[in-house]
Write a protein that holds these residues in place. Structure first.
Motif, PDB file in Angstrom:
ATOM      1  N   ALA A 179      -1.283   4.534  -4.768  1.00 53.88           N
ATOM      2  CA  ALA A 179      -2.306   6.264  -4.933  1.00 53.88           C
ATOM      3  C   ALA A 179      -2.510   6.366  -6.030  1.00 53.88           C
ATOM      4  CB  ALA A 179      -2.144   6.981  -2.975  1.00 53.88           C
ATOM      5  N   CYS A 180      -1.531   6.435  -6.827  1.00 54.51           N
ATOM      6  CA  CYS A 180      -1.642   7.602  -8.058  1.00 54.51           C
ATOM      7  C   CYS A 180      -2.437   6.838  -9.213  1.00 54.51           C
ATOM      8  CB  CYS A 180       0.102   7.592  -8.497  1.00 54.51           C
ATOM      9  SG  CYS A 180       1.098   9.222  -7.170  1.00 54.51           S
ATOM     10  N   GLU A 181      -1.975   5.718  -8.943  1.00 52.00           N
ATOM     11  CA  GLU A 181      -3.125   4.931 -10.059  1.00 52.00           C
ATOM     12  C   GLU A 181      -4.900   4.300  -9.273  1.00 52.00           C
ATOM     13  OE1 GLU A 181      -1.802   3.766 -12.729  1.00 52.00           O
ATOM     14  OE2 GLU A 181      -0.014   5.230 -12.451  1.00 52.00           O
ATOM     15  N   ARG A 182      -5.048   4.786  -8.294  1.00 54.52           N
ATOM     16  CA  ARG A 182      -6.151   3.960  -8.206  1.00 54.52           C
ATOM     17  C   ARG A 182      -6.967   5.476  -7.192  1.00 54.52           C
ATOM     18  NH1 ARG A 182      -7.662  -1.211  -7.051  1.00 54.52           N
ATOM     19  NH2 ARG A 182      -5.424  -2.058  -7.121  1.00 54.52           N
ATOM     20  N   GLY A 183      -6.130   7.235  -7.624  1.00 55.07           N
ATOM     21  CA  GLY A 183      -6.750   7.516  -7.543  1.00 55.07           C
ATOM     22  C   GLY A 183      -7.234   8.654  -6.261  1.00 55.07           C
ATOM     23  N   PHE A 184      -6.645   7.425  -5.027  1.00 56.19           N
ATOM     24  CA  PHE A 184      -6.881   7.898  -3.237  1.00 56.19           C
ATOM     25  C   PHE A 184      -5.708   7.323  -2.860  1.00 56.19           C
ATOM     26  CE2 PHE A 184     -10.448   5.058  -4.470  1.00 56.19           C
ATOM     27  CZ  PHE A 184      -9.678   4.009  -3.540  1.00 56.19           C
ATOM     28  N   GLY A 185      -5.421   7.100  -1.697  1.00 55.78           N
ATOM     29  CA  GLY A 185      -4.338   6.536  -1.049  1.00 55.78           C
ATOM     30  C   GLY A 185      -4.466   6.947   0.430  1.00 55.78           C
ATOM     31  N   LYS A 186      -3.678   6.779   1.287  1.00 47.89           N
ATOM     32  CA  LYS A 186      -3.125   7.423   2.765  1.00 47.89           C
ATOM     33  C   LYS A 186      -3.689   8.288   2.924  1.00 47.89           C
ATOM     34  CE  LYS A 186       0.427   4.621   2.574  1.00 47.89           C
ATOM     35  NZ  LYS A 186       2.168   3.633   2.530  1.00 47.89           N
ATOM     36  N   PRO A 187      -3.681   8.841   3.768  1.00 47.45           N
ATOM     37  CA  PRO A 187      -4.274   8.084   4.499  1.00 47.45           C
ATOM     38  C   PRO A 187      -6.223   7.862   4.515  1.00 47.45           C
ATOM     39  CG  PRO A 187      -4.046  10.038   5.974  1.00 47.45           C
ATOM     40  CD  PRO A 187      -4.214  10.418   4.274  1.00 47.45           C
ATOM     41  N   GLU A 188      -6.235   8.244   3.968  1.00 44.94           N
ATOM     42  CA  GLU A 188      -8.066   7.352   3.382  1.00 44.94           C
ATOM     43  C   GLU A 188      -8.563   6.134   3.715  1.00 44.94           C
ATOM     44  OE1 GLU A 188     -10.267  10.379   2.901  1.00 44.94           O
ATOM     45  OE2 GLU A 188      -8.586  11.358   2.688  1.00 44.94           O
ATOM     46  N   PRO A 189      -9.797   6.460   4.711  1.00 41.99           N
ATOM     47  CA  PRO A 189      -9.923   5.078   5.160  1.00 41.99           C
ATOM     48  C   PRO A 189     -10.198   3.875   4.027  1.00 41.99           C
ATOM     49  CG  PRO A 189     -10.713   6.710   6.028  1.00 41.99           C
ATOM     50  CD  PRO A 189     -10.336   7.453   5.391  1.00 41.99           C
ATOM     51  N   GLU A 190     -11.196   4.782   2.933  1.00 37.83           N
ATOM     52  CA  GLU A 190     -11.303   3.777   1.891  1.00 37.83           C
ATOM     53  C   GLU A 190     -10.181   2.698   1.404  1.00 37.83           C
ATOM     54  OE1 GLU A 190     -14.146   6.936   2.486  1.00 37.83           O
ATOM     55  OE2 GLU A 190     -12.284   6.705   2.197  1.00 37.83           O
ATOM     56  N   PHE A 191      -8.208   3.568   1.293  1.00 42.16           N
ATOM     57  CA  PHE A 191      -7.457   3.596   0.951  1.00 42.16           C
ATOM     58  C   PHE A 191      -7.247   1.771   1.230  1.00 42.16           C
ATOM     59  CE2 PHE A 191      -3.217   2.724  -0.209  1.00 42.16           C
ATOM     60  CZ  PHE A 191      -3.369   2.709  -1.379  1.00 42.16           C
ATOM     61  N   TYR A 192      -7.460   1.409   2.762  1.00 43.39           N
ATOM     62  CA  TYR A 192      -7.597   0.430   3.593  1.00 43.39           C
ATOM     63  C   TYR A 192      -8.405  -0.575   3.545  1.00 43.39           C
ATOM     64  CZ  TYR A 192      -4.336   3.296   5.936  1.00 43.39           C
ATOM     65  OH  TYR A 192      -2.981   4.033   6.069  1.00 43.39           O
ATOM     66  N   LEU A 193      -9.852  -0.119   3.514  1.00 41.67           N
ATOM     67  CA  LEU A 193     -10.418  -0.521   2.944  1.00 41.67           C
ATOM     68  C   LEU A 193     -10.869  -1.632   1.543  1.00 41.67           C
ATOM     69  CD1 LEU A 193     -13.195   1.475   4.994  1.00 41.67           C
ATOM     70  CD2 LEU A 193     -12.080  -1.503   5.766  1.00 41.67           C
ATOM     71  N   LEU A 218       1.169  -1.661  -0.016  1.00 39.76           N
ATOM     72  CA  LEU A 218      -0.130  -0.088  -0.166  1.00 39.76           C
ATOM     73  C   LEU A 218       0.793   1.278   0.259  1.00 39.76           C
ATOM     74  CD1 LEU A 218      -2.193  -2.150   0.967  1.00 39.76           C
ATOM     75  CD2 LEU A 218      -3.456  -0.343   2.296  1.00 39.76           C
ATOM     76  N   SER A 219       0.711   1.998  -0.892  1.00 32.86           N
ATOM     77  CA  SER A 219       1.967   2.638  -0.990  1.00 32.86           C
ATOM     78  C   SER A 219       1.170   4.478  -1.721  1.00 32.86           C
ATOM     79  CB  SER A 219       3.064   3.085  -1.786  1.00 32.86           C
ATOM     80  OG  SER A 219       3.611   3.636  -2.768  1.00 32.86           O
ATOM     81  N   ASN A 220       1.826   5.855  -1.409  1.00 35.04           N
ATOM     82  CA  ASN A 220       1.174   6.394  -2.114  1.00 35.04           C
ATOM     83  C   ASN A 220       1.943   7.087  -3.243  1.00 35.04           C
ATOM     84  OD1 ASN A 220      -0.551   7.036  -0.645  1.00 35.04           O
ATOM     85  ND2 ASN A 220       0.084   8.898   0.648  1.00 35.04           N
ATOM     86  N   TRP A 221       2.646   5.947  -3.370  1.00 37.29           N
ATOM     87  CA  TRP A 221       3.725   6.765  -4.898  1.00 37.29           C
ATOM     88  C   TRP A 221       2.931   6.382  -6.194  1.00 37.29           C
ATOM     89  CZ3 TRP A 221       8.479   3.626  -6.097  1.00 37.29           C
ATOM     90  CH2 TRP A 221       9.876   4.225  -6.304  1.00 37.29           C
ATOM     91  N   ASP A 222       3.837   6.397  -7.719  1.00 34.28           N
ATOM     92  CA  ASP A 222       3.188   6.403  -8.626  1.00 34.28           C
ATOM     93  C   ASP A 222       3.701   5.058  -9.566  1.00 34.28           C
ATOM     94  OD1 ASP A 222       5.803   6.539  -9.408  1.00 34.28           O
ATOM     95  OD2 ASP A 222       5.641   8.466  -8.912  1.00 34.28           O
ATOM     96  N   GLU A 223       3.404   4.495 -10.401  1.00 30.70           N
ATOM     97  CA  GLU A 223       4.072   3.730 -11.180  1.00 30.70           C
ATOM     98  C   GLU A 223       4.607   3.342 -11.567  1.00 30.70           C
ATOM     99  OE1 GLU A 223       5.631   3.649 -14.522  1.00 30.70           O
ATOM    100  OE2 GLU A 223       6.485   6.112 -14.406  1.00 30.70           O
ATOM    101  N   ARG A 224       6.267   3.733 -10.664  1.00 33.59           N
ATOM    102  CA  ARG A 224       7.710   3.649 -10.654  1.00 33.59           C
ATOM    103  C   ARG A 224       7.569   2.488 -10.172  1.00 33.59           C
ATOM    104  NH1 ARG A 224      10.232   8.872  -9.574  1.00 33.59           N
ATOM    105  NH2 ARG A 224       7.683   9.678  -8.630  1.00 33.59           N
ATOM    106  N   LEU A 225       7.239   2.219  -8.957  1.00 37.66           N
ATOM    107  CA  LEU A 225       6.522   0.915  -8.171  1.00 37.66           C
ATOM    108  C   LEU A 225       6.902  -0.270  -8.654  1.00 37.66           C
ATOM    109  CD1 LEU A 225       7.177   0.190  -5.060  1.00 37.66           C
ATOM    110  CD2 LEU A 225       4.420   0.486  -4.726  1.00 37.66           C
ATOM    111  N   PHE A 226       6.314   0.174  -9.408  1.00 37.12           N
ATOM    112  CA  PHE A 226       6.022  -1.792 -10.372  1.00 37.12           C
ATOM    113  C   PHE A 226       6.963  -1.886 -10.704  1.00 37.12           C
ATOM    114  CE2 PHE A 226       1.564   0.379 -10.322  1.00 37.12           C
ATOM    115  CZ  PHE A 226       0.677  -0.693  -9.662  1.00 37.12           C
ATOM    116  N   ARG A 227       7.929  -0.968 -11.619  1.00 37.25           N
ATOM    117  CA  ARG A 227       8.949  -1.462 -12.252  1.00 37.25           C
ATOM    118  C   ARG A 227       9.796  -1.408 -11.025  1.00 37.25           C
ATOM    119  NH1 ARG A 227      10.452   3.532 -16.066  1.00 37.25           N
ATOM    120  NH2 ARG A 227       8.870   4.799 -14.594  1.00 37.25           N
ATOM    121  N   VAL A 228      10.532  -1.208  -9.996  1.00 38.63           N
ATOM    122  CA  VAL A 228      10.904  -1.244  -8.944  1.00 38.63           C
ATOM    123  C   VAL A 228      10.881  -2.705  -8.392  1.00 38.63           C
ATOM    124  CG1 VAL A 228      12.266  -0.333  -6.603  1.00 38.63           C
ATOM    125  CG2 VAL A 228      11.889   1.685  -9.067  1.00 38.63           C
ATOM    126  N   LEU A 229       9.737  -2.473  -8.259  1.00 41.14           N
ATOM    127  CA  LEU A 229       9.504  -3.890  -7.244  1.00 41.14           C
ATOM    128  C   LEU A 229       9.633  -5.173  -8.080  1.00 41.14           C
ATOM    129  CD1 LEU A 229       6.040  -3.614  -5.607  1.00 41.14           C
ATOM    130  CD2 LEU A 229       8.530  -3.229  -4.435  1.00 41.14           C
TER     131      LEU A 229
END
Length: 219
Positions: free
Chosen positions: A150-164, A124-135
């Motif tokens: 978050a940058c792909e999903r449109g919302f991120g931490k600390p929004e409750p919806e992100f964890y749910l 769960l990260s507030n980063w962007d598409e680069r994370l997929f490449r690094v992993l």
């Protein structure tokens, strides 16, 4: 209720920028003919990072890239008034390469342990598409059932919806999920508020944390 899924923060937890943000900036700047004192640049980045973090309020691929451009421009402002798009793009891509990161100790051992125990893993990260490449470059992508960015999903931490959302897509209840991250608010307090378990990461061996938490939470 046992732990059925472990959620990890990315940068600052599993991945650590190497040698530092300022050093990566300075390296790319030098390649473009703009020598900048690495240590001074790193001090400026560290001093302003709490302010920079607040820039991430809205998430989309375009907004996130624009935000990183703003951060870079403000970081190098004392030495370079207008970095330009080509230079920024080179800096942006530098943080998509594995040589700009080091893995936290015990990362692969810990992820293998989860797989052997049948415990799901996600990022769960507030980063962007680069994370997929690094992993993928580190060979870690095979351990994660999902990578929530978050940058792909449109919302991120600390929004409750992100964890749910993460719990729903991983098919676990919040109380069956553990969040591990280095930010007390984004990774721990926010997760706890929606019913997840949480562990603040302070540089320990990842495998030891995972084993301790999973064994302790075993039914």
């Amino acid at each position: 209720m046992g732990i059925r899924a472990v959620f990890f923060d990315a940068e600052g937890t599993l991945l650590h920028i190497y040698p530092s943000v300022g050093a990566v900036y300075a390296r790319v700047l030098a390649e473009f003919g703009h020598p900048v004192p690495e240590e001074e640049l790193e001090r400026r980045v560290r001093k302003r990072w709490p302010e920079f973090k607040r820039y991430f309020r809205d998430f989309s691929p375009e907004i996130c890239r624009r935000t990183w451009r703003r951060i870079f421009r403000e970081a190098v402002e004392p030495w370079l008034a207008d970095p330009g798009e080509e230079l920024f793009s080179a800096v942006y891509e530098a943080f998509a390469r594995p040589d700009s990161f080091r893995l936290a100790p015990g990362t692969e051992e810990g992820l293998r342990f989860l797989r052997e125990r049948g415990v799901k893993a996600a990022v769960l990260s507030n980063w962007d598409e680069r994370l997929f490449r690094v992993l993928e470059a580190f060979g870690l992508d095979r351990y994660f059932e999902r990578v929530f960015v978050a940058c792909e999903r449109g919302f991120g931490k600390p929004e409750p919806e992100f964890y749910l959302l993460a719990c729903a897509e991983m098919a676990v209840q919040p109380g069956e999920a553990l969040m591990i991250g280095d930010d007390p608010e984004l990774d721990c307090e926010a997760a706890l508020r929606v019913g997840l378990r949480a562990r603040l990461y302070r540089g320990e061996d990842i495998f030891r944390i995972i084993k301790e938490e999973v064994d302790e939470g075993a039914p």
